[in-house]
Structures are given as structure tokens and as C-alpha cells.
Scaffold this motif. Structure first.
Motif, PDB file in Angstrom:
ATOM      1  N   ARG A   1       0.833  -1.214   0.000  1.00 61.53           N
ATOM      2  CA  ARG A   1       0.000   0.000   0.000  1.00 61.53           C
ATOM      3  C   ARG A   1       0.862   1.255   0.000  1.00 61.53           C
ATOM      4  O   ARG A   1       0.598   2.219  -0.720  1.00 61.53           O
ATOM      5  CB  ARG A   1      -0.903   0.008   1.230  1.00 61.53           C
ATOM      6  N   LYS A   2       1.906   1.263   0.826  1.00 62.38           N
ATOM      7  CA  LYS A   2       2.807   2.417   0.906  1.00 62.38           C
ATOM      8  C   LYS A   2       3.519   2.626  -0.432  1.00 62.38           C
ATOM      9  O   LYS A   2       3.635   3.753  -0.921  1.00 62.38           O
ATOM     10  CB  LYS A   2       3.819   2.191   2.021  1.00 62.38           C
ATOM     11  N   GLU A   3       3.975   1.531  -1.026  1.00 63.63           N
ATOM     12  CA  GLU A   3       4.647   1.606  -2.336  1.00 63.63           C
ATOM     13  C   GLU A   3       3.693   2.153  -3.393  1.00 63.63           C
ATOM     14  O   GLU A   3       4.064   3.001  -4.203  1.00 63.63           O
ATOM     15  CB  GLU A   3       5.129   0.213  -2.729  1.00 63.63           C
ATOM     16  N   HIS A   4       2.440   1.673  -3.383  1.00 60.80           N
ATOM     17  CA  HIS A   4       1.445   2.151  -4.349  1.00 60.80           C
ATOM     18  C   HIS A   4       1.176   3.641  -4.157  1.00 60.80           C
ATOM     19  O   HIS A   4       1.090   4.398  -5.142  1.00 60.80           O
ATOM     20  CB  HIS A   4       0.145   1.347  -4.202  1.00 60.80           C
ATOM     21  N   ARG A   5       1.032   4.077  -2.918  1.00 58.72           N
ATOM     22  CA  ARG A   5       0.785   5.488  -2.615  1.00 58.72           C
ATOM     23  C   ARG A   5       1.939   6.352  -3.135  1.00 58.72           C
ATOM     24  O   ARG A   5       1.720   7.401  -3.750  1.00 58.72           O
ATOM     25  CB  ARG A   5       0.619   5.670  -1.106  1.00 58.72           C
ATOM     26  N   THR A   6       3.164   5.892  -2.927  1.00 57.26           N
ATOM     27  CA  THR A   6       4.336   6.632  -3.411  1.00 57.26           C
ATOM     28  C   THR A   6       4.342   6.680  -4.938  1.00 57.26           C
ATOM     29  O   THR A   6       4.629   7.729  -5.532  1.00 57.26           O
ATOM     30  CB  THR A   6       5.634   5.961  -2.912  1.00 57.26           C
ATOM     31  N   HIS A   7       3.997   5.564  -5.559  1.00 57.69           N
ATOM     32  CA  HIS A   7       3.958   5.502  -7.017  1.00 57.69           C
ATOM     33  C   HIS A   7       2.908   6.468  -7.582  1.00 57.69           C
ATOM     34  O   HIS A   7       3.171   7.187  -8.570  1.00 57.69           O
ATOM     35  CB  HIS A   7       3.661   4.066  -7.466  1.00 57.69           C
ATOM     36  N   VAL A   8       1.731   6.520  -6.967  1.00 60.94           N
ATOM     37  CA  VAL A   8       0.672   7.424  -7.428  1.00 60.94           C
ATOM     38  C   VAL A   8       1.107   8.880  -7.259  1.00 60.94           C
ATOM     39  O   VAL A   8       0.874   9.712  -8.145  1.00 60.94           O
ATOM     40  CB  VAL A   8      -0.649   7.133  -6.679  1.00 60.94           C
ATOM     41  N   LYS A   9       1.758   9.190  -6.146  1.00 53.71           N
ATOM     42  CA  LYS A   9       2.259  10.561  -5.946  1.00 53.71           C
ATOM     43  C   LYS A   9       3.264  10.935  -7.026  1.00 53.71           C
ATOM     44  O   LYS A   9       3.227  12.051  -7.562  1.00 53.71           O
ATOM     45  CB  LYS A   9       2.918  10.690  -4.569  1.00 53.71           C
ATOM     46  N   ASP A  10       4.154   9.999  -7.361  1.00 53.85           N
ATOM     47  CA  ASP A  10       5.132  10.261  -8.409  1.00 53.85           C
ATOM     48  C   ASP A  10       4.454  10.493  -9.755  1.00 53.85           C
ATOM     49  O   ASP A  10       4.832  11.405 -10.508  1.00 53.85           O
ATOM     50  CB  ASP A  10       6.130   9.105  -8.525  1.00 53.85           C
ATOM     51  N   LEU A  11       3.452   9.662 -10.063  1.00 52.19           N
ATOM     52  CA  LEU A  11       2.723   9.832 -11.327  1.00 52.19           C
ATOM     53  C   LEU A  11       2.010  11.182 -11.383  1.00 52.19           C
ATOM     54  O   LEU A  11       2.020  11.862 -12.423  1.00 52.19           O
ATOM     55  CB  LEU A  11       1.708   8.705 -11.513  1.00 52.19           C
ATOM     56  N   MET A  12       1.390  11.558 -10.274  1.00 49.81           N
ATOM     57  CA  MET A  12       0.673  12.844 -10.239  1.00 49.81           C
ATOM     58  C   MET A  12       1.642  14.014 -10.394  1.00 49.81           C
ATOM     59  O   MET A  12       1.355  14.958 -11.142  1.00 49.81           O
ATOM     60  CB  MET A  12      -0.118  12.974  -8.933  1.00 49.81           C
ATOM     61  N   SER A  13       2.767  13.946  -9.708  1.00 50.37           N
ATOM     62  CA  SER A  13       3.730  15.043  -9.830  1.00 50.37           C
ATOM     63  C   SER A  13       4.288  15.111 -11.249  1.00 50.37           C
ATOM     64  O   SER A  13       4.466  16.196 -11.800  1.00 50.37           O
ATOM     65  CB  SER A  13       4.854  14.905  -8.805  1.00 50.37           C
TER      66      SER A  13
ATOM     67  N   ALA B   1       2.672  14.187 -13.940  1.00 50.04           N
ATOM     68  CA  ALA B   1       1.592  14.724 -14.780  1.00 50.04           C
ATOM     69  C   ALA B   1       1.510  16.245 -14.654  1.00 50.04           C
ATOM     70  O   ALA B   1       1.312  16.944 -15.654  1.00 50.04           O
ATOM     71  CB  ALA B   1       0.263  14.079 -14.397  1.00 50.04           C
ATOM     72  N   VAL B   2       1.672  16.758 -13.443  1.00 47.68           N
ATOM     73  CA  VAL B   2       1.640  18.210 -13.238  1.00 47.68           C
ATOM     74  C   VAL B   2       2.803  18.865 -13.975  1.00 47.68           C
ATOM     75  O   VAL B   2       2.639  19.897 -14.642  1.00 47.68           O
ATOM     76  CB  VAL B   2       1.671  18.538 -11.726  1.00 47.68           C
ATOM     77  N   ILE B   3       3.978  18.269 -13.878  1.00 48.64           N
ATOM     78  CA  ILE B   3       5.152  18.821 -14.563  1.00 48.64           C
ATOM     79  C   ILE B   3       4.943  18.808 -16.067  1.00 48.64           C
ATOM     80  O   ILE B   3       5.213  19.808 -16.753  1.00 48.64           O
ATOM     81  CB  ILE B   3       6.422  18.034 -14.168  1.00 48.64           C
TER      82      ILE B   3
END
Length: 155
Positions: free
Chosen positions: A50-62, A64-66
Motif C-alpha cells: 500500500r505504501k509503495e502504491h501510494r508513493t507511485h501514485v504521488k510520483d505519477l501525479m507530480s 503529470a503536473v510537470i
């Protein structure tokens, strides 16, 4: 016997694991709960995933913003570039129009008007205009003088 060994439950390591810094580290790693209970292996693996998935989603979102920010900046620069090109084209057209007006061979007056002749001077046979000798009786073509507005440098 070694496969089932768990150092967190070893009675001889109780003092080591009761250390404040060690307990904080174990809690951050997800090996013990806030109450100090040892987390079993399936729960630990689930929490880690779960922690790994949360980190992965944060990376994807950041990312996407960039990417969106970069796309907006590229579009803004392309818009500015297109406007500058359009302005340059308009300036070239206006410059050609001004040059055409300056070098016009006939005056923009009546269609029936005739070209003017050089003035007759009594002291000489030739009139001197701006350092150029014009013999009497020769045809002088009218060229309009365009003065740029105040503050605009001449081109």
C-alpha cells in the motif's frame, strides 16, 4: 528452527527493542504497531505494498503536473512566437508601403496635372537644389516627403 525465528519476539533482545530510537525506527518501517505489538508478515507485506502504491501514485501525479506545466509553457511560447512573426510581417508590409510612397514617380494629385518644370533663375542657367544641378526647362518629378511621427526613429 531458524525459519521460524523472529528477533522481535526474542526474550533476550527485549531491552534492545525497548530503546526509544529502535522502537521509533521499527514503527517507521511498519514492523510494530503504535501500541508496540509485532506485525505479522502478511499484514506487513500488505502495508508495504500500500505504501509503495501510494508513493507511485504521488510520483505519477507530480510527473503529470510537470508535463502539463511544460505543455502550457510550450503553447505560450508558440503563441508569442506566432504573434512576433505576424508583427514582423506587418512591419515589412508597412515598410514596403512607405518606400513605395517615398519613391513614387508621380504626385498623388489630379490625373490631369502636368509635371512641373525647374524654376528659371536669372543669375545662372541651372538651378541648384540640394547640391544637384537642374538645367532650366527640365522636368522635375514630385516625390512626397514622409516624416515619421514624433518619437519614431526614421527607418
Amino acid at each position: 528452527a531458524l525459519d521460524s525465528y523472529n528477533s522481535l519476539t526474542d526474550e533476550y533482545l527485549v531491552d534492545y527493542f525497548n530503546n526509544k530510537k529502535i522502537r521509533r525506527h521499527l514503527r517507521q518501517m511498519g514492523l510494530i504497531t503504535r501500541r508496540g505489538e509485532v506485525v505479522d508478515e502478511p499484514t506487513f507485506r500488505y502495508n508495504a505494498a500500500r505504501k509503495e502504491h501510494r508513493t507511485h501514485v504521488k510520483d505519477l501525479m507530480s510527473q503529470a503536473v510537470i508535463n502539463k506545466t511544460l505543455e502550457l509553457e510550450r503553447n505560450r511560447r508558440a503563441f508569442i512566437r506566432d504573434k512576433l512573426i505576424e508583427i514582423r510581417k506587418i512591419e515589412v508590409v508597412n515598410k514596403v508601403k512607405r518606400e513605395r510612397d517615398i519613391f513614387a514617380l508621380t504626385p498623388p494629385t489630379d490625373k490631369n496635372s502636368r509635371p512641373k518644370t525647374a524654376p528659371q533663375l536669372q543669375d545662372n542657367d541651372a538651378a541648384c537644389v540640394a547640391g544637384v544641378s537642374i538645367p532650366p526647362g527640365s522636368v522635375v518629378k514630385w516625390v512626397p516627403l514622409i516624416v515619421p511621427p514624433f518619437g519614431v526613429p526614421p527607418t
